[in-house]
Design a protein around this motif. Sequence first.
Motif, PDB file in Angstrom:
ATOM      1  N   ALA A  62      39.085  13.229  72.740  1.00 53.04           N
ATOM      2  CA  ALA A  62      38.683  12.720  74.060  1.00 53.04           C
ATOM      3  C   ALA A  62      39.574  13.287  75.163  1.00 53.04           C
ATOM      4  O   ALA A  62      39.075  13.661  76.241  1.00 53.04           O
ATOM      5  CB  ALA A  62      38.726  11.194  74.071  1.00 53.04           C
ATOM      6  N   GLU A  63      40.876  13.377  74.896  1.00 52.02           N
ATOM      7  CA  GLU A  63      41.795  13.945  75.890  1.00 52.02           C
ATOM      8  C   GLU A  63      41.452  15.401  76.187  1.00 52.02           C
ATOM      9  O   GLU A  63      41.401  15.818  77.351  1.00 52.02           O
ATOM     10  CB  GLU A  63      43.242  13.856  75.394  1.00 52.02           C
ATOM     11  CG  GLU A  63      43.801  12.454  75.359  1.00 52.02           C
ATOM     12  CD  GLU A  63      45.117  12.347  74.583  1.00 52.02           C
ATOM     13  OE1 GLU A  63      45.594  13.374  74.030  1.00 52.02           O
ATOM     14  OE2 GLU A  63      45.655  11.224  74.515  1.00 52.02           O
ATOM     15  N   ASN A  65      38.569  16.915  75.609  1.00 47.20           N
ATOM     16  CA  ASN A  65      37.235  16.966  76.201  1.00 47.20           C
ATOM     17  C   ASN A  65      37.300  16.702  77.707  1.00 47.20           C
ATOM     18  O   ASN A  65      36.651  17.380  78.501  1.00 47.20           O
ATOM     19  CB  ASN A  65      36.330  15.952  75.495  1.00 47.20           C
ATOM     20  CG  ASN A  65      34.864  16.255  75.638  1.00 47.20           C
ATOM     21  OD1 ASN A  65      34.458  17.351  76.000  1.00 47.20           O
ATOM     22  ND2 ASN A  65      34.044  15.263  75.332  1.00 47.20           N
ATOM     23  N   ARG A  66      38.105  15.734  78.092  1.00 49.02           N
ATOM     24  CA  ARG A  66      38.281  15.412  79.506  1.00 49.02           C
ATOM     25  C   ARG A  66      39.014  16.543  80.238  1.00 49.02           C
ATOM     26  O   ARG A  66      38.601  16.996  81.296  1.00 49.02           O
ATOM     27  CB  ARG A  66      39.048  14.088  79.660  1.00 49.02           C
ATOM     28  CG  ARG A  66      39.200  13.612  81.093  1.00 49.02           C
ATOM     29  CD  ARG A  66      39.848  12.218  81.227  1.00 49.02           C
ATOM     30  NE  ARG A  66      40.738  11.804  80.156  1.00 49.02           N
ATOM     31  CZ  ARG A  66      40.395  11.012  79.117  1.00 49.02           C
ATOM     32  NH1 ARG A  66      39.173  10.563  79.012  1.00 49.02           N
ATOM     33  NH2 ARG A  66      41.274  10.678  78.200  1.00 49.02           N
ATOM     34  N   GLN A  70      35.762  18.371  81.213  1.00 48.40           N
ATOM     35  CA  GLN A  70      35.442  17.322  82.170  1.00 48.40           C
ATOM     36  C   GLN A  70      34.337  16.384  81.663  1.00 48.40           C
ATOM     37  O   GLN A  70      33.495  15.917  82.417  1.00 48.40           O
ATOM     38  CB  GLN A  70      35.054  17.906  83.543  1.00 48.40           C
ATOM     39  CG  GLN A  70      36.193  18.565  84.287  1.00 48.40           C
ATOM     40  CD  GLN A  70      36.597  19.916  83.701  1.00 48.40           C
ATOM     41  OE1 GLN A  70      35.751  20.757  83.485  1.00 48.40           O
ATOM     42  NE2 GLN A  70      37.873  20.097  83.433  1.00 48.40           N
ATOM     43  N   HIS A  71      34.353  16.102  80.351  1.00 54.06           N
ATOM     44  CA  HIS A  71      33.432  15.155  79.737  1.00 54.06           C
ATOM     45  C   HIS A  71      34.231  13.974  79.222  1.00 54.06           C
ATOM     46  O   HIS A  71      35.396  14.116  78.855  1.00 54.06           O
ATOM     47  CB  HIS A  71      32.685  15.795  78.562  1.00 54.06           C
ATOM     48  CG  HIS A  71      31.824  16.944  78.944  1.00 54.06           C
ATOM     49  ND1 HIS A  71      31.518  17.950  78.065  1.00 54.06           N
ATOM     50  CD2 HIS A  71      31.207  17.269  80.108  1.00 54.06           C
ATOM     51  CE1 HIS A  71      30.747  18.838  78.664  1.00 54.06           C
ATOM     52  NE2 HIS A  71      30.549  18.446  79.907  1.00 54.06           N
ATOM     53  N   GLU A  72      33.599  12.821  79.162  1.00 56.09           N
ATOM     54  CA  GLU A  72      34.265  11.620  78.673  1.00 56.09           C
ATOM     55  C   GLU A  72      34.007  11.412  77.190  1.00 56.09           C
ATOM     56  O   GLU A  72      32.923  11.720  76.695  1.00 56.09           O
ATOM     57  CB  GLU A  72      33.787  10.397  79.458  1.00 56.09           C
ATOM     58  CG  GLU A  72      34.269  10.368  80.895  1.00 56.09           C
ATOM     59  CD  GLU A  72      35.791  10.405  81.025  1.00 56.09           C
ATOM     60  OE1 GLU A  72      36.476   9.667  80.285  1.00 56.09           O
ATOM     61  OE2 GLU A  72      36.283  11.180  81.859  1.00 56.09           O
ATOM     62  N   GLY A  73      35.004  10.897  76.505  1.00 62.53           N
ATOM     63  CA  GLY A  73      34.885  10.529  75.100  1.00 62.53           C
ATOM     64  C   GLY A  73      35.132  11.690  74.158  1.00 62.53           C
ATOM     65  O   GLY A  73      35.242  12.839  74.568  1.00 62.53           O
TER      66      GLY A  73
END
Length: 152
Positions: A62-63, A65-66, A70-73
């Motif tokens: 998740a980290e 990906n964010r 810039q995506h959540e989860g």
Amino acid sequence: MATGVTPIGSERTRSAQIAIRNGQRQWRIPAGPMRQLVRELLAEQGQTAEVAIHWIGPRRSAEMNRQFLQHEGPTDIITFDYGSTPECLRGELFICVSEAVRQAREFGTTWKQELRRYVIHGLLHLRGYDDRDARTRQRMKREENRLVRRFA
């Protein structure tokens, strides 16, 4: 971001450097079968590689990906290409094992089969395949499915 890789094999030509790192603790994943899968995929295309595969947990996924997409989860796989060429793939695959477990339940497969699919998917990205739009995603998925069947 590069973490380096451990060489496998001693031949100068057609050699592959494949590192596998387990950064999660919930599932034990033998490295041998995944190394063999990568070698077979490379041999099919006459390629060499400098590739690292990282098994990660959902928090790290998740980290990343964010931070990078810039995506959540959490997500199943994030691939970083470090200058792959048609002759040599260079990059890192960050694969979330808990996502493989979740998706295996959803698609009626095993989590180990899902991990194999993710490795294939990541190597396709290093070969230049893209899944950002419907047309390129369909082309990539077709090749991914072919390779999953071939190397089952």
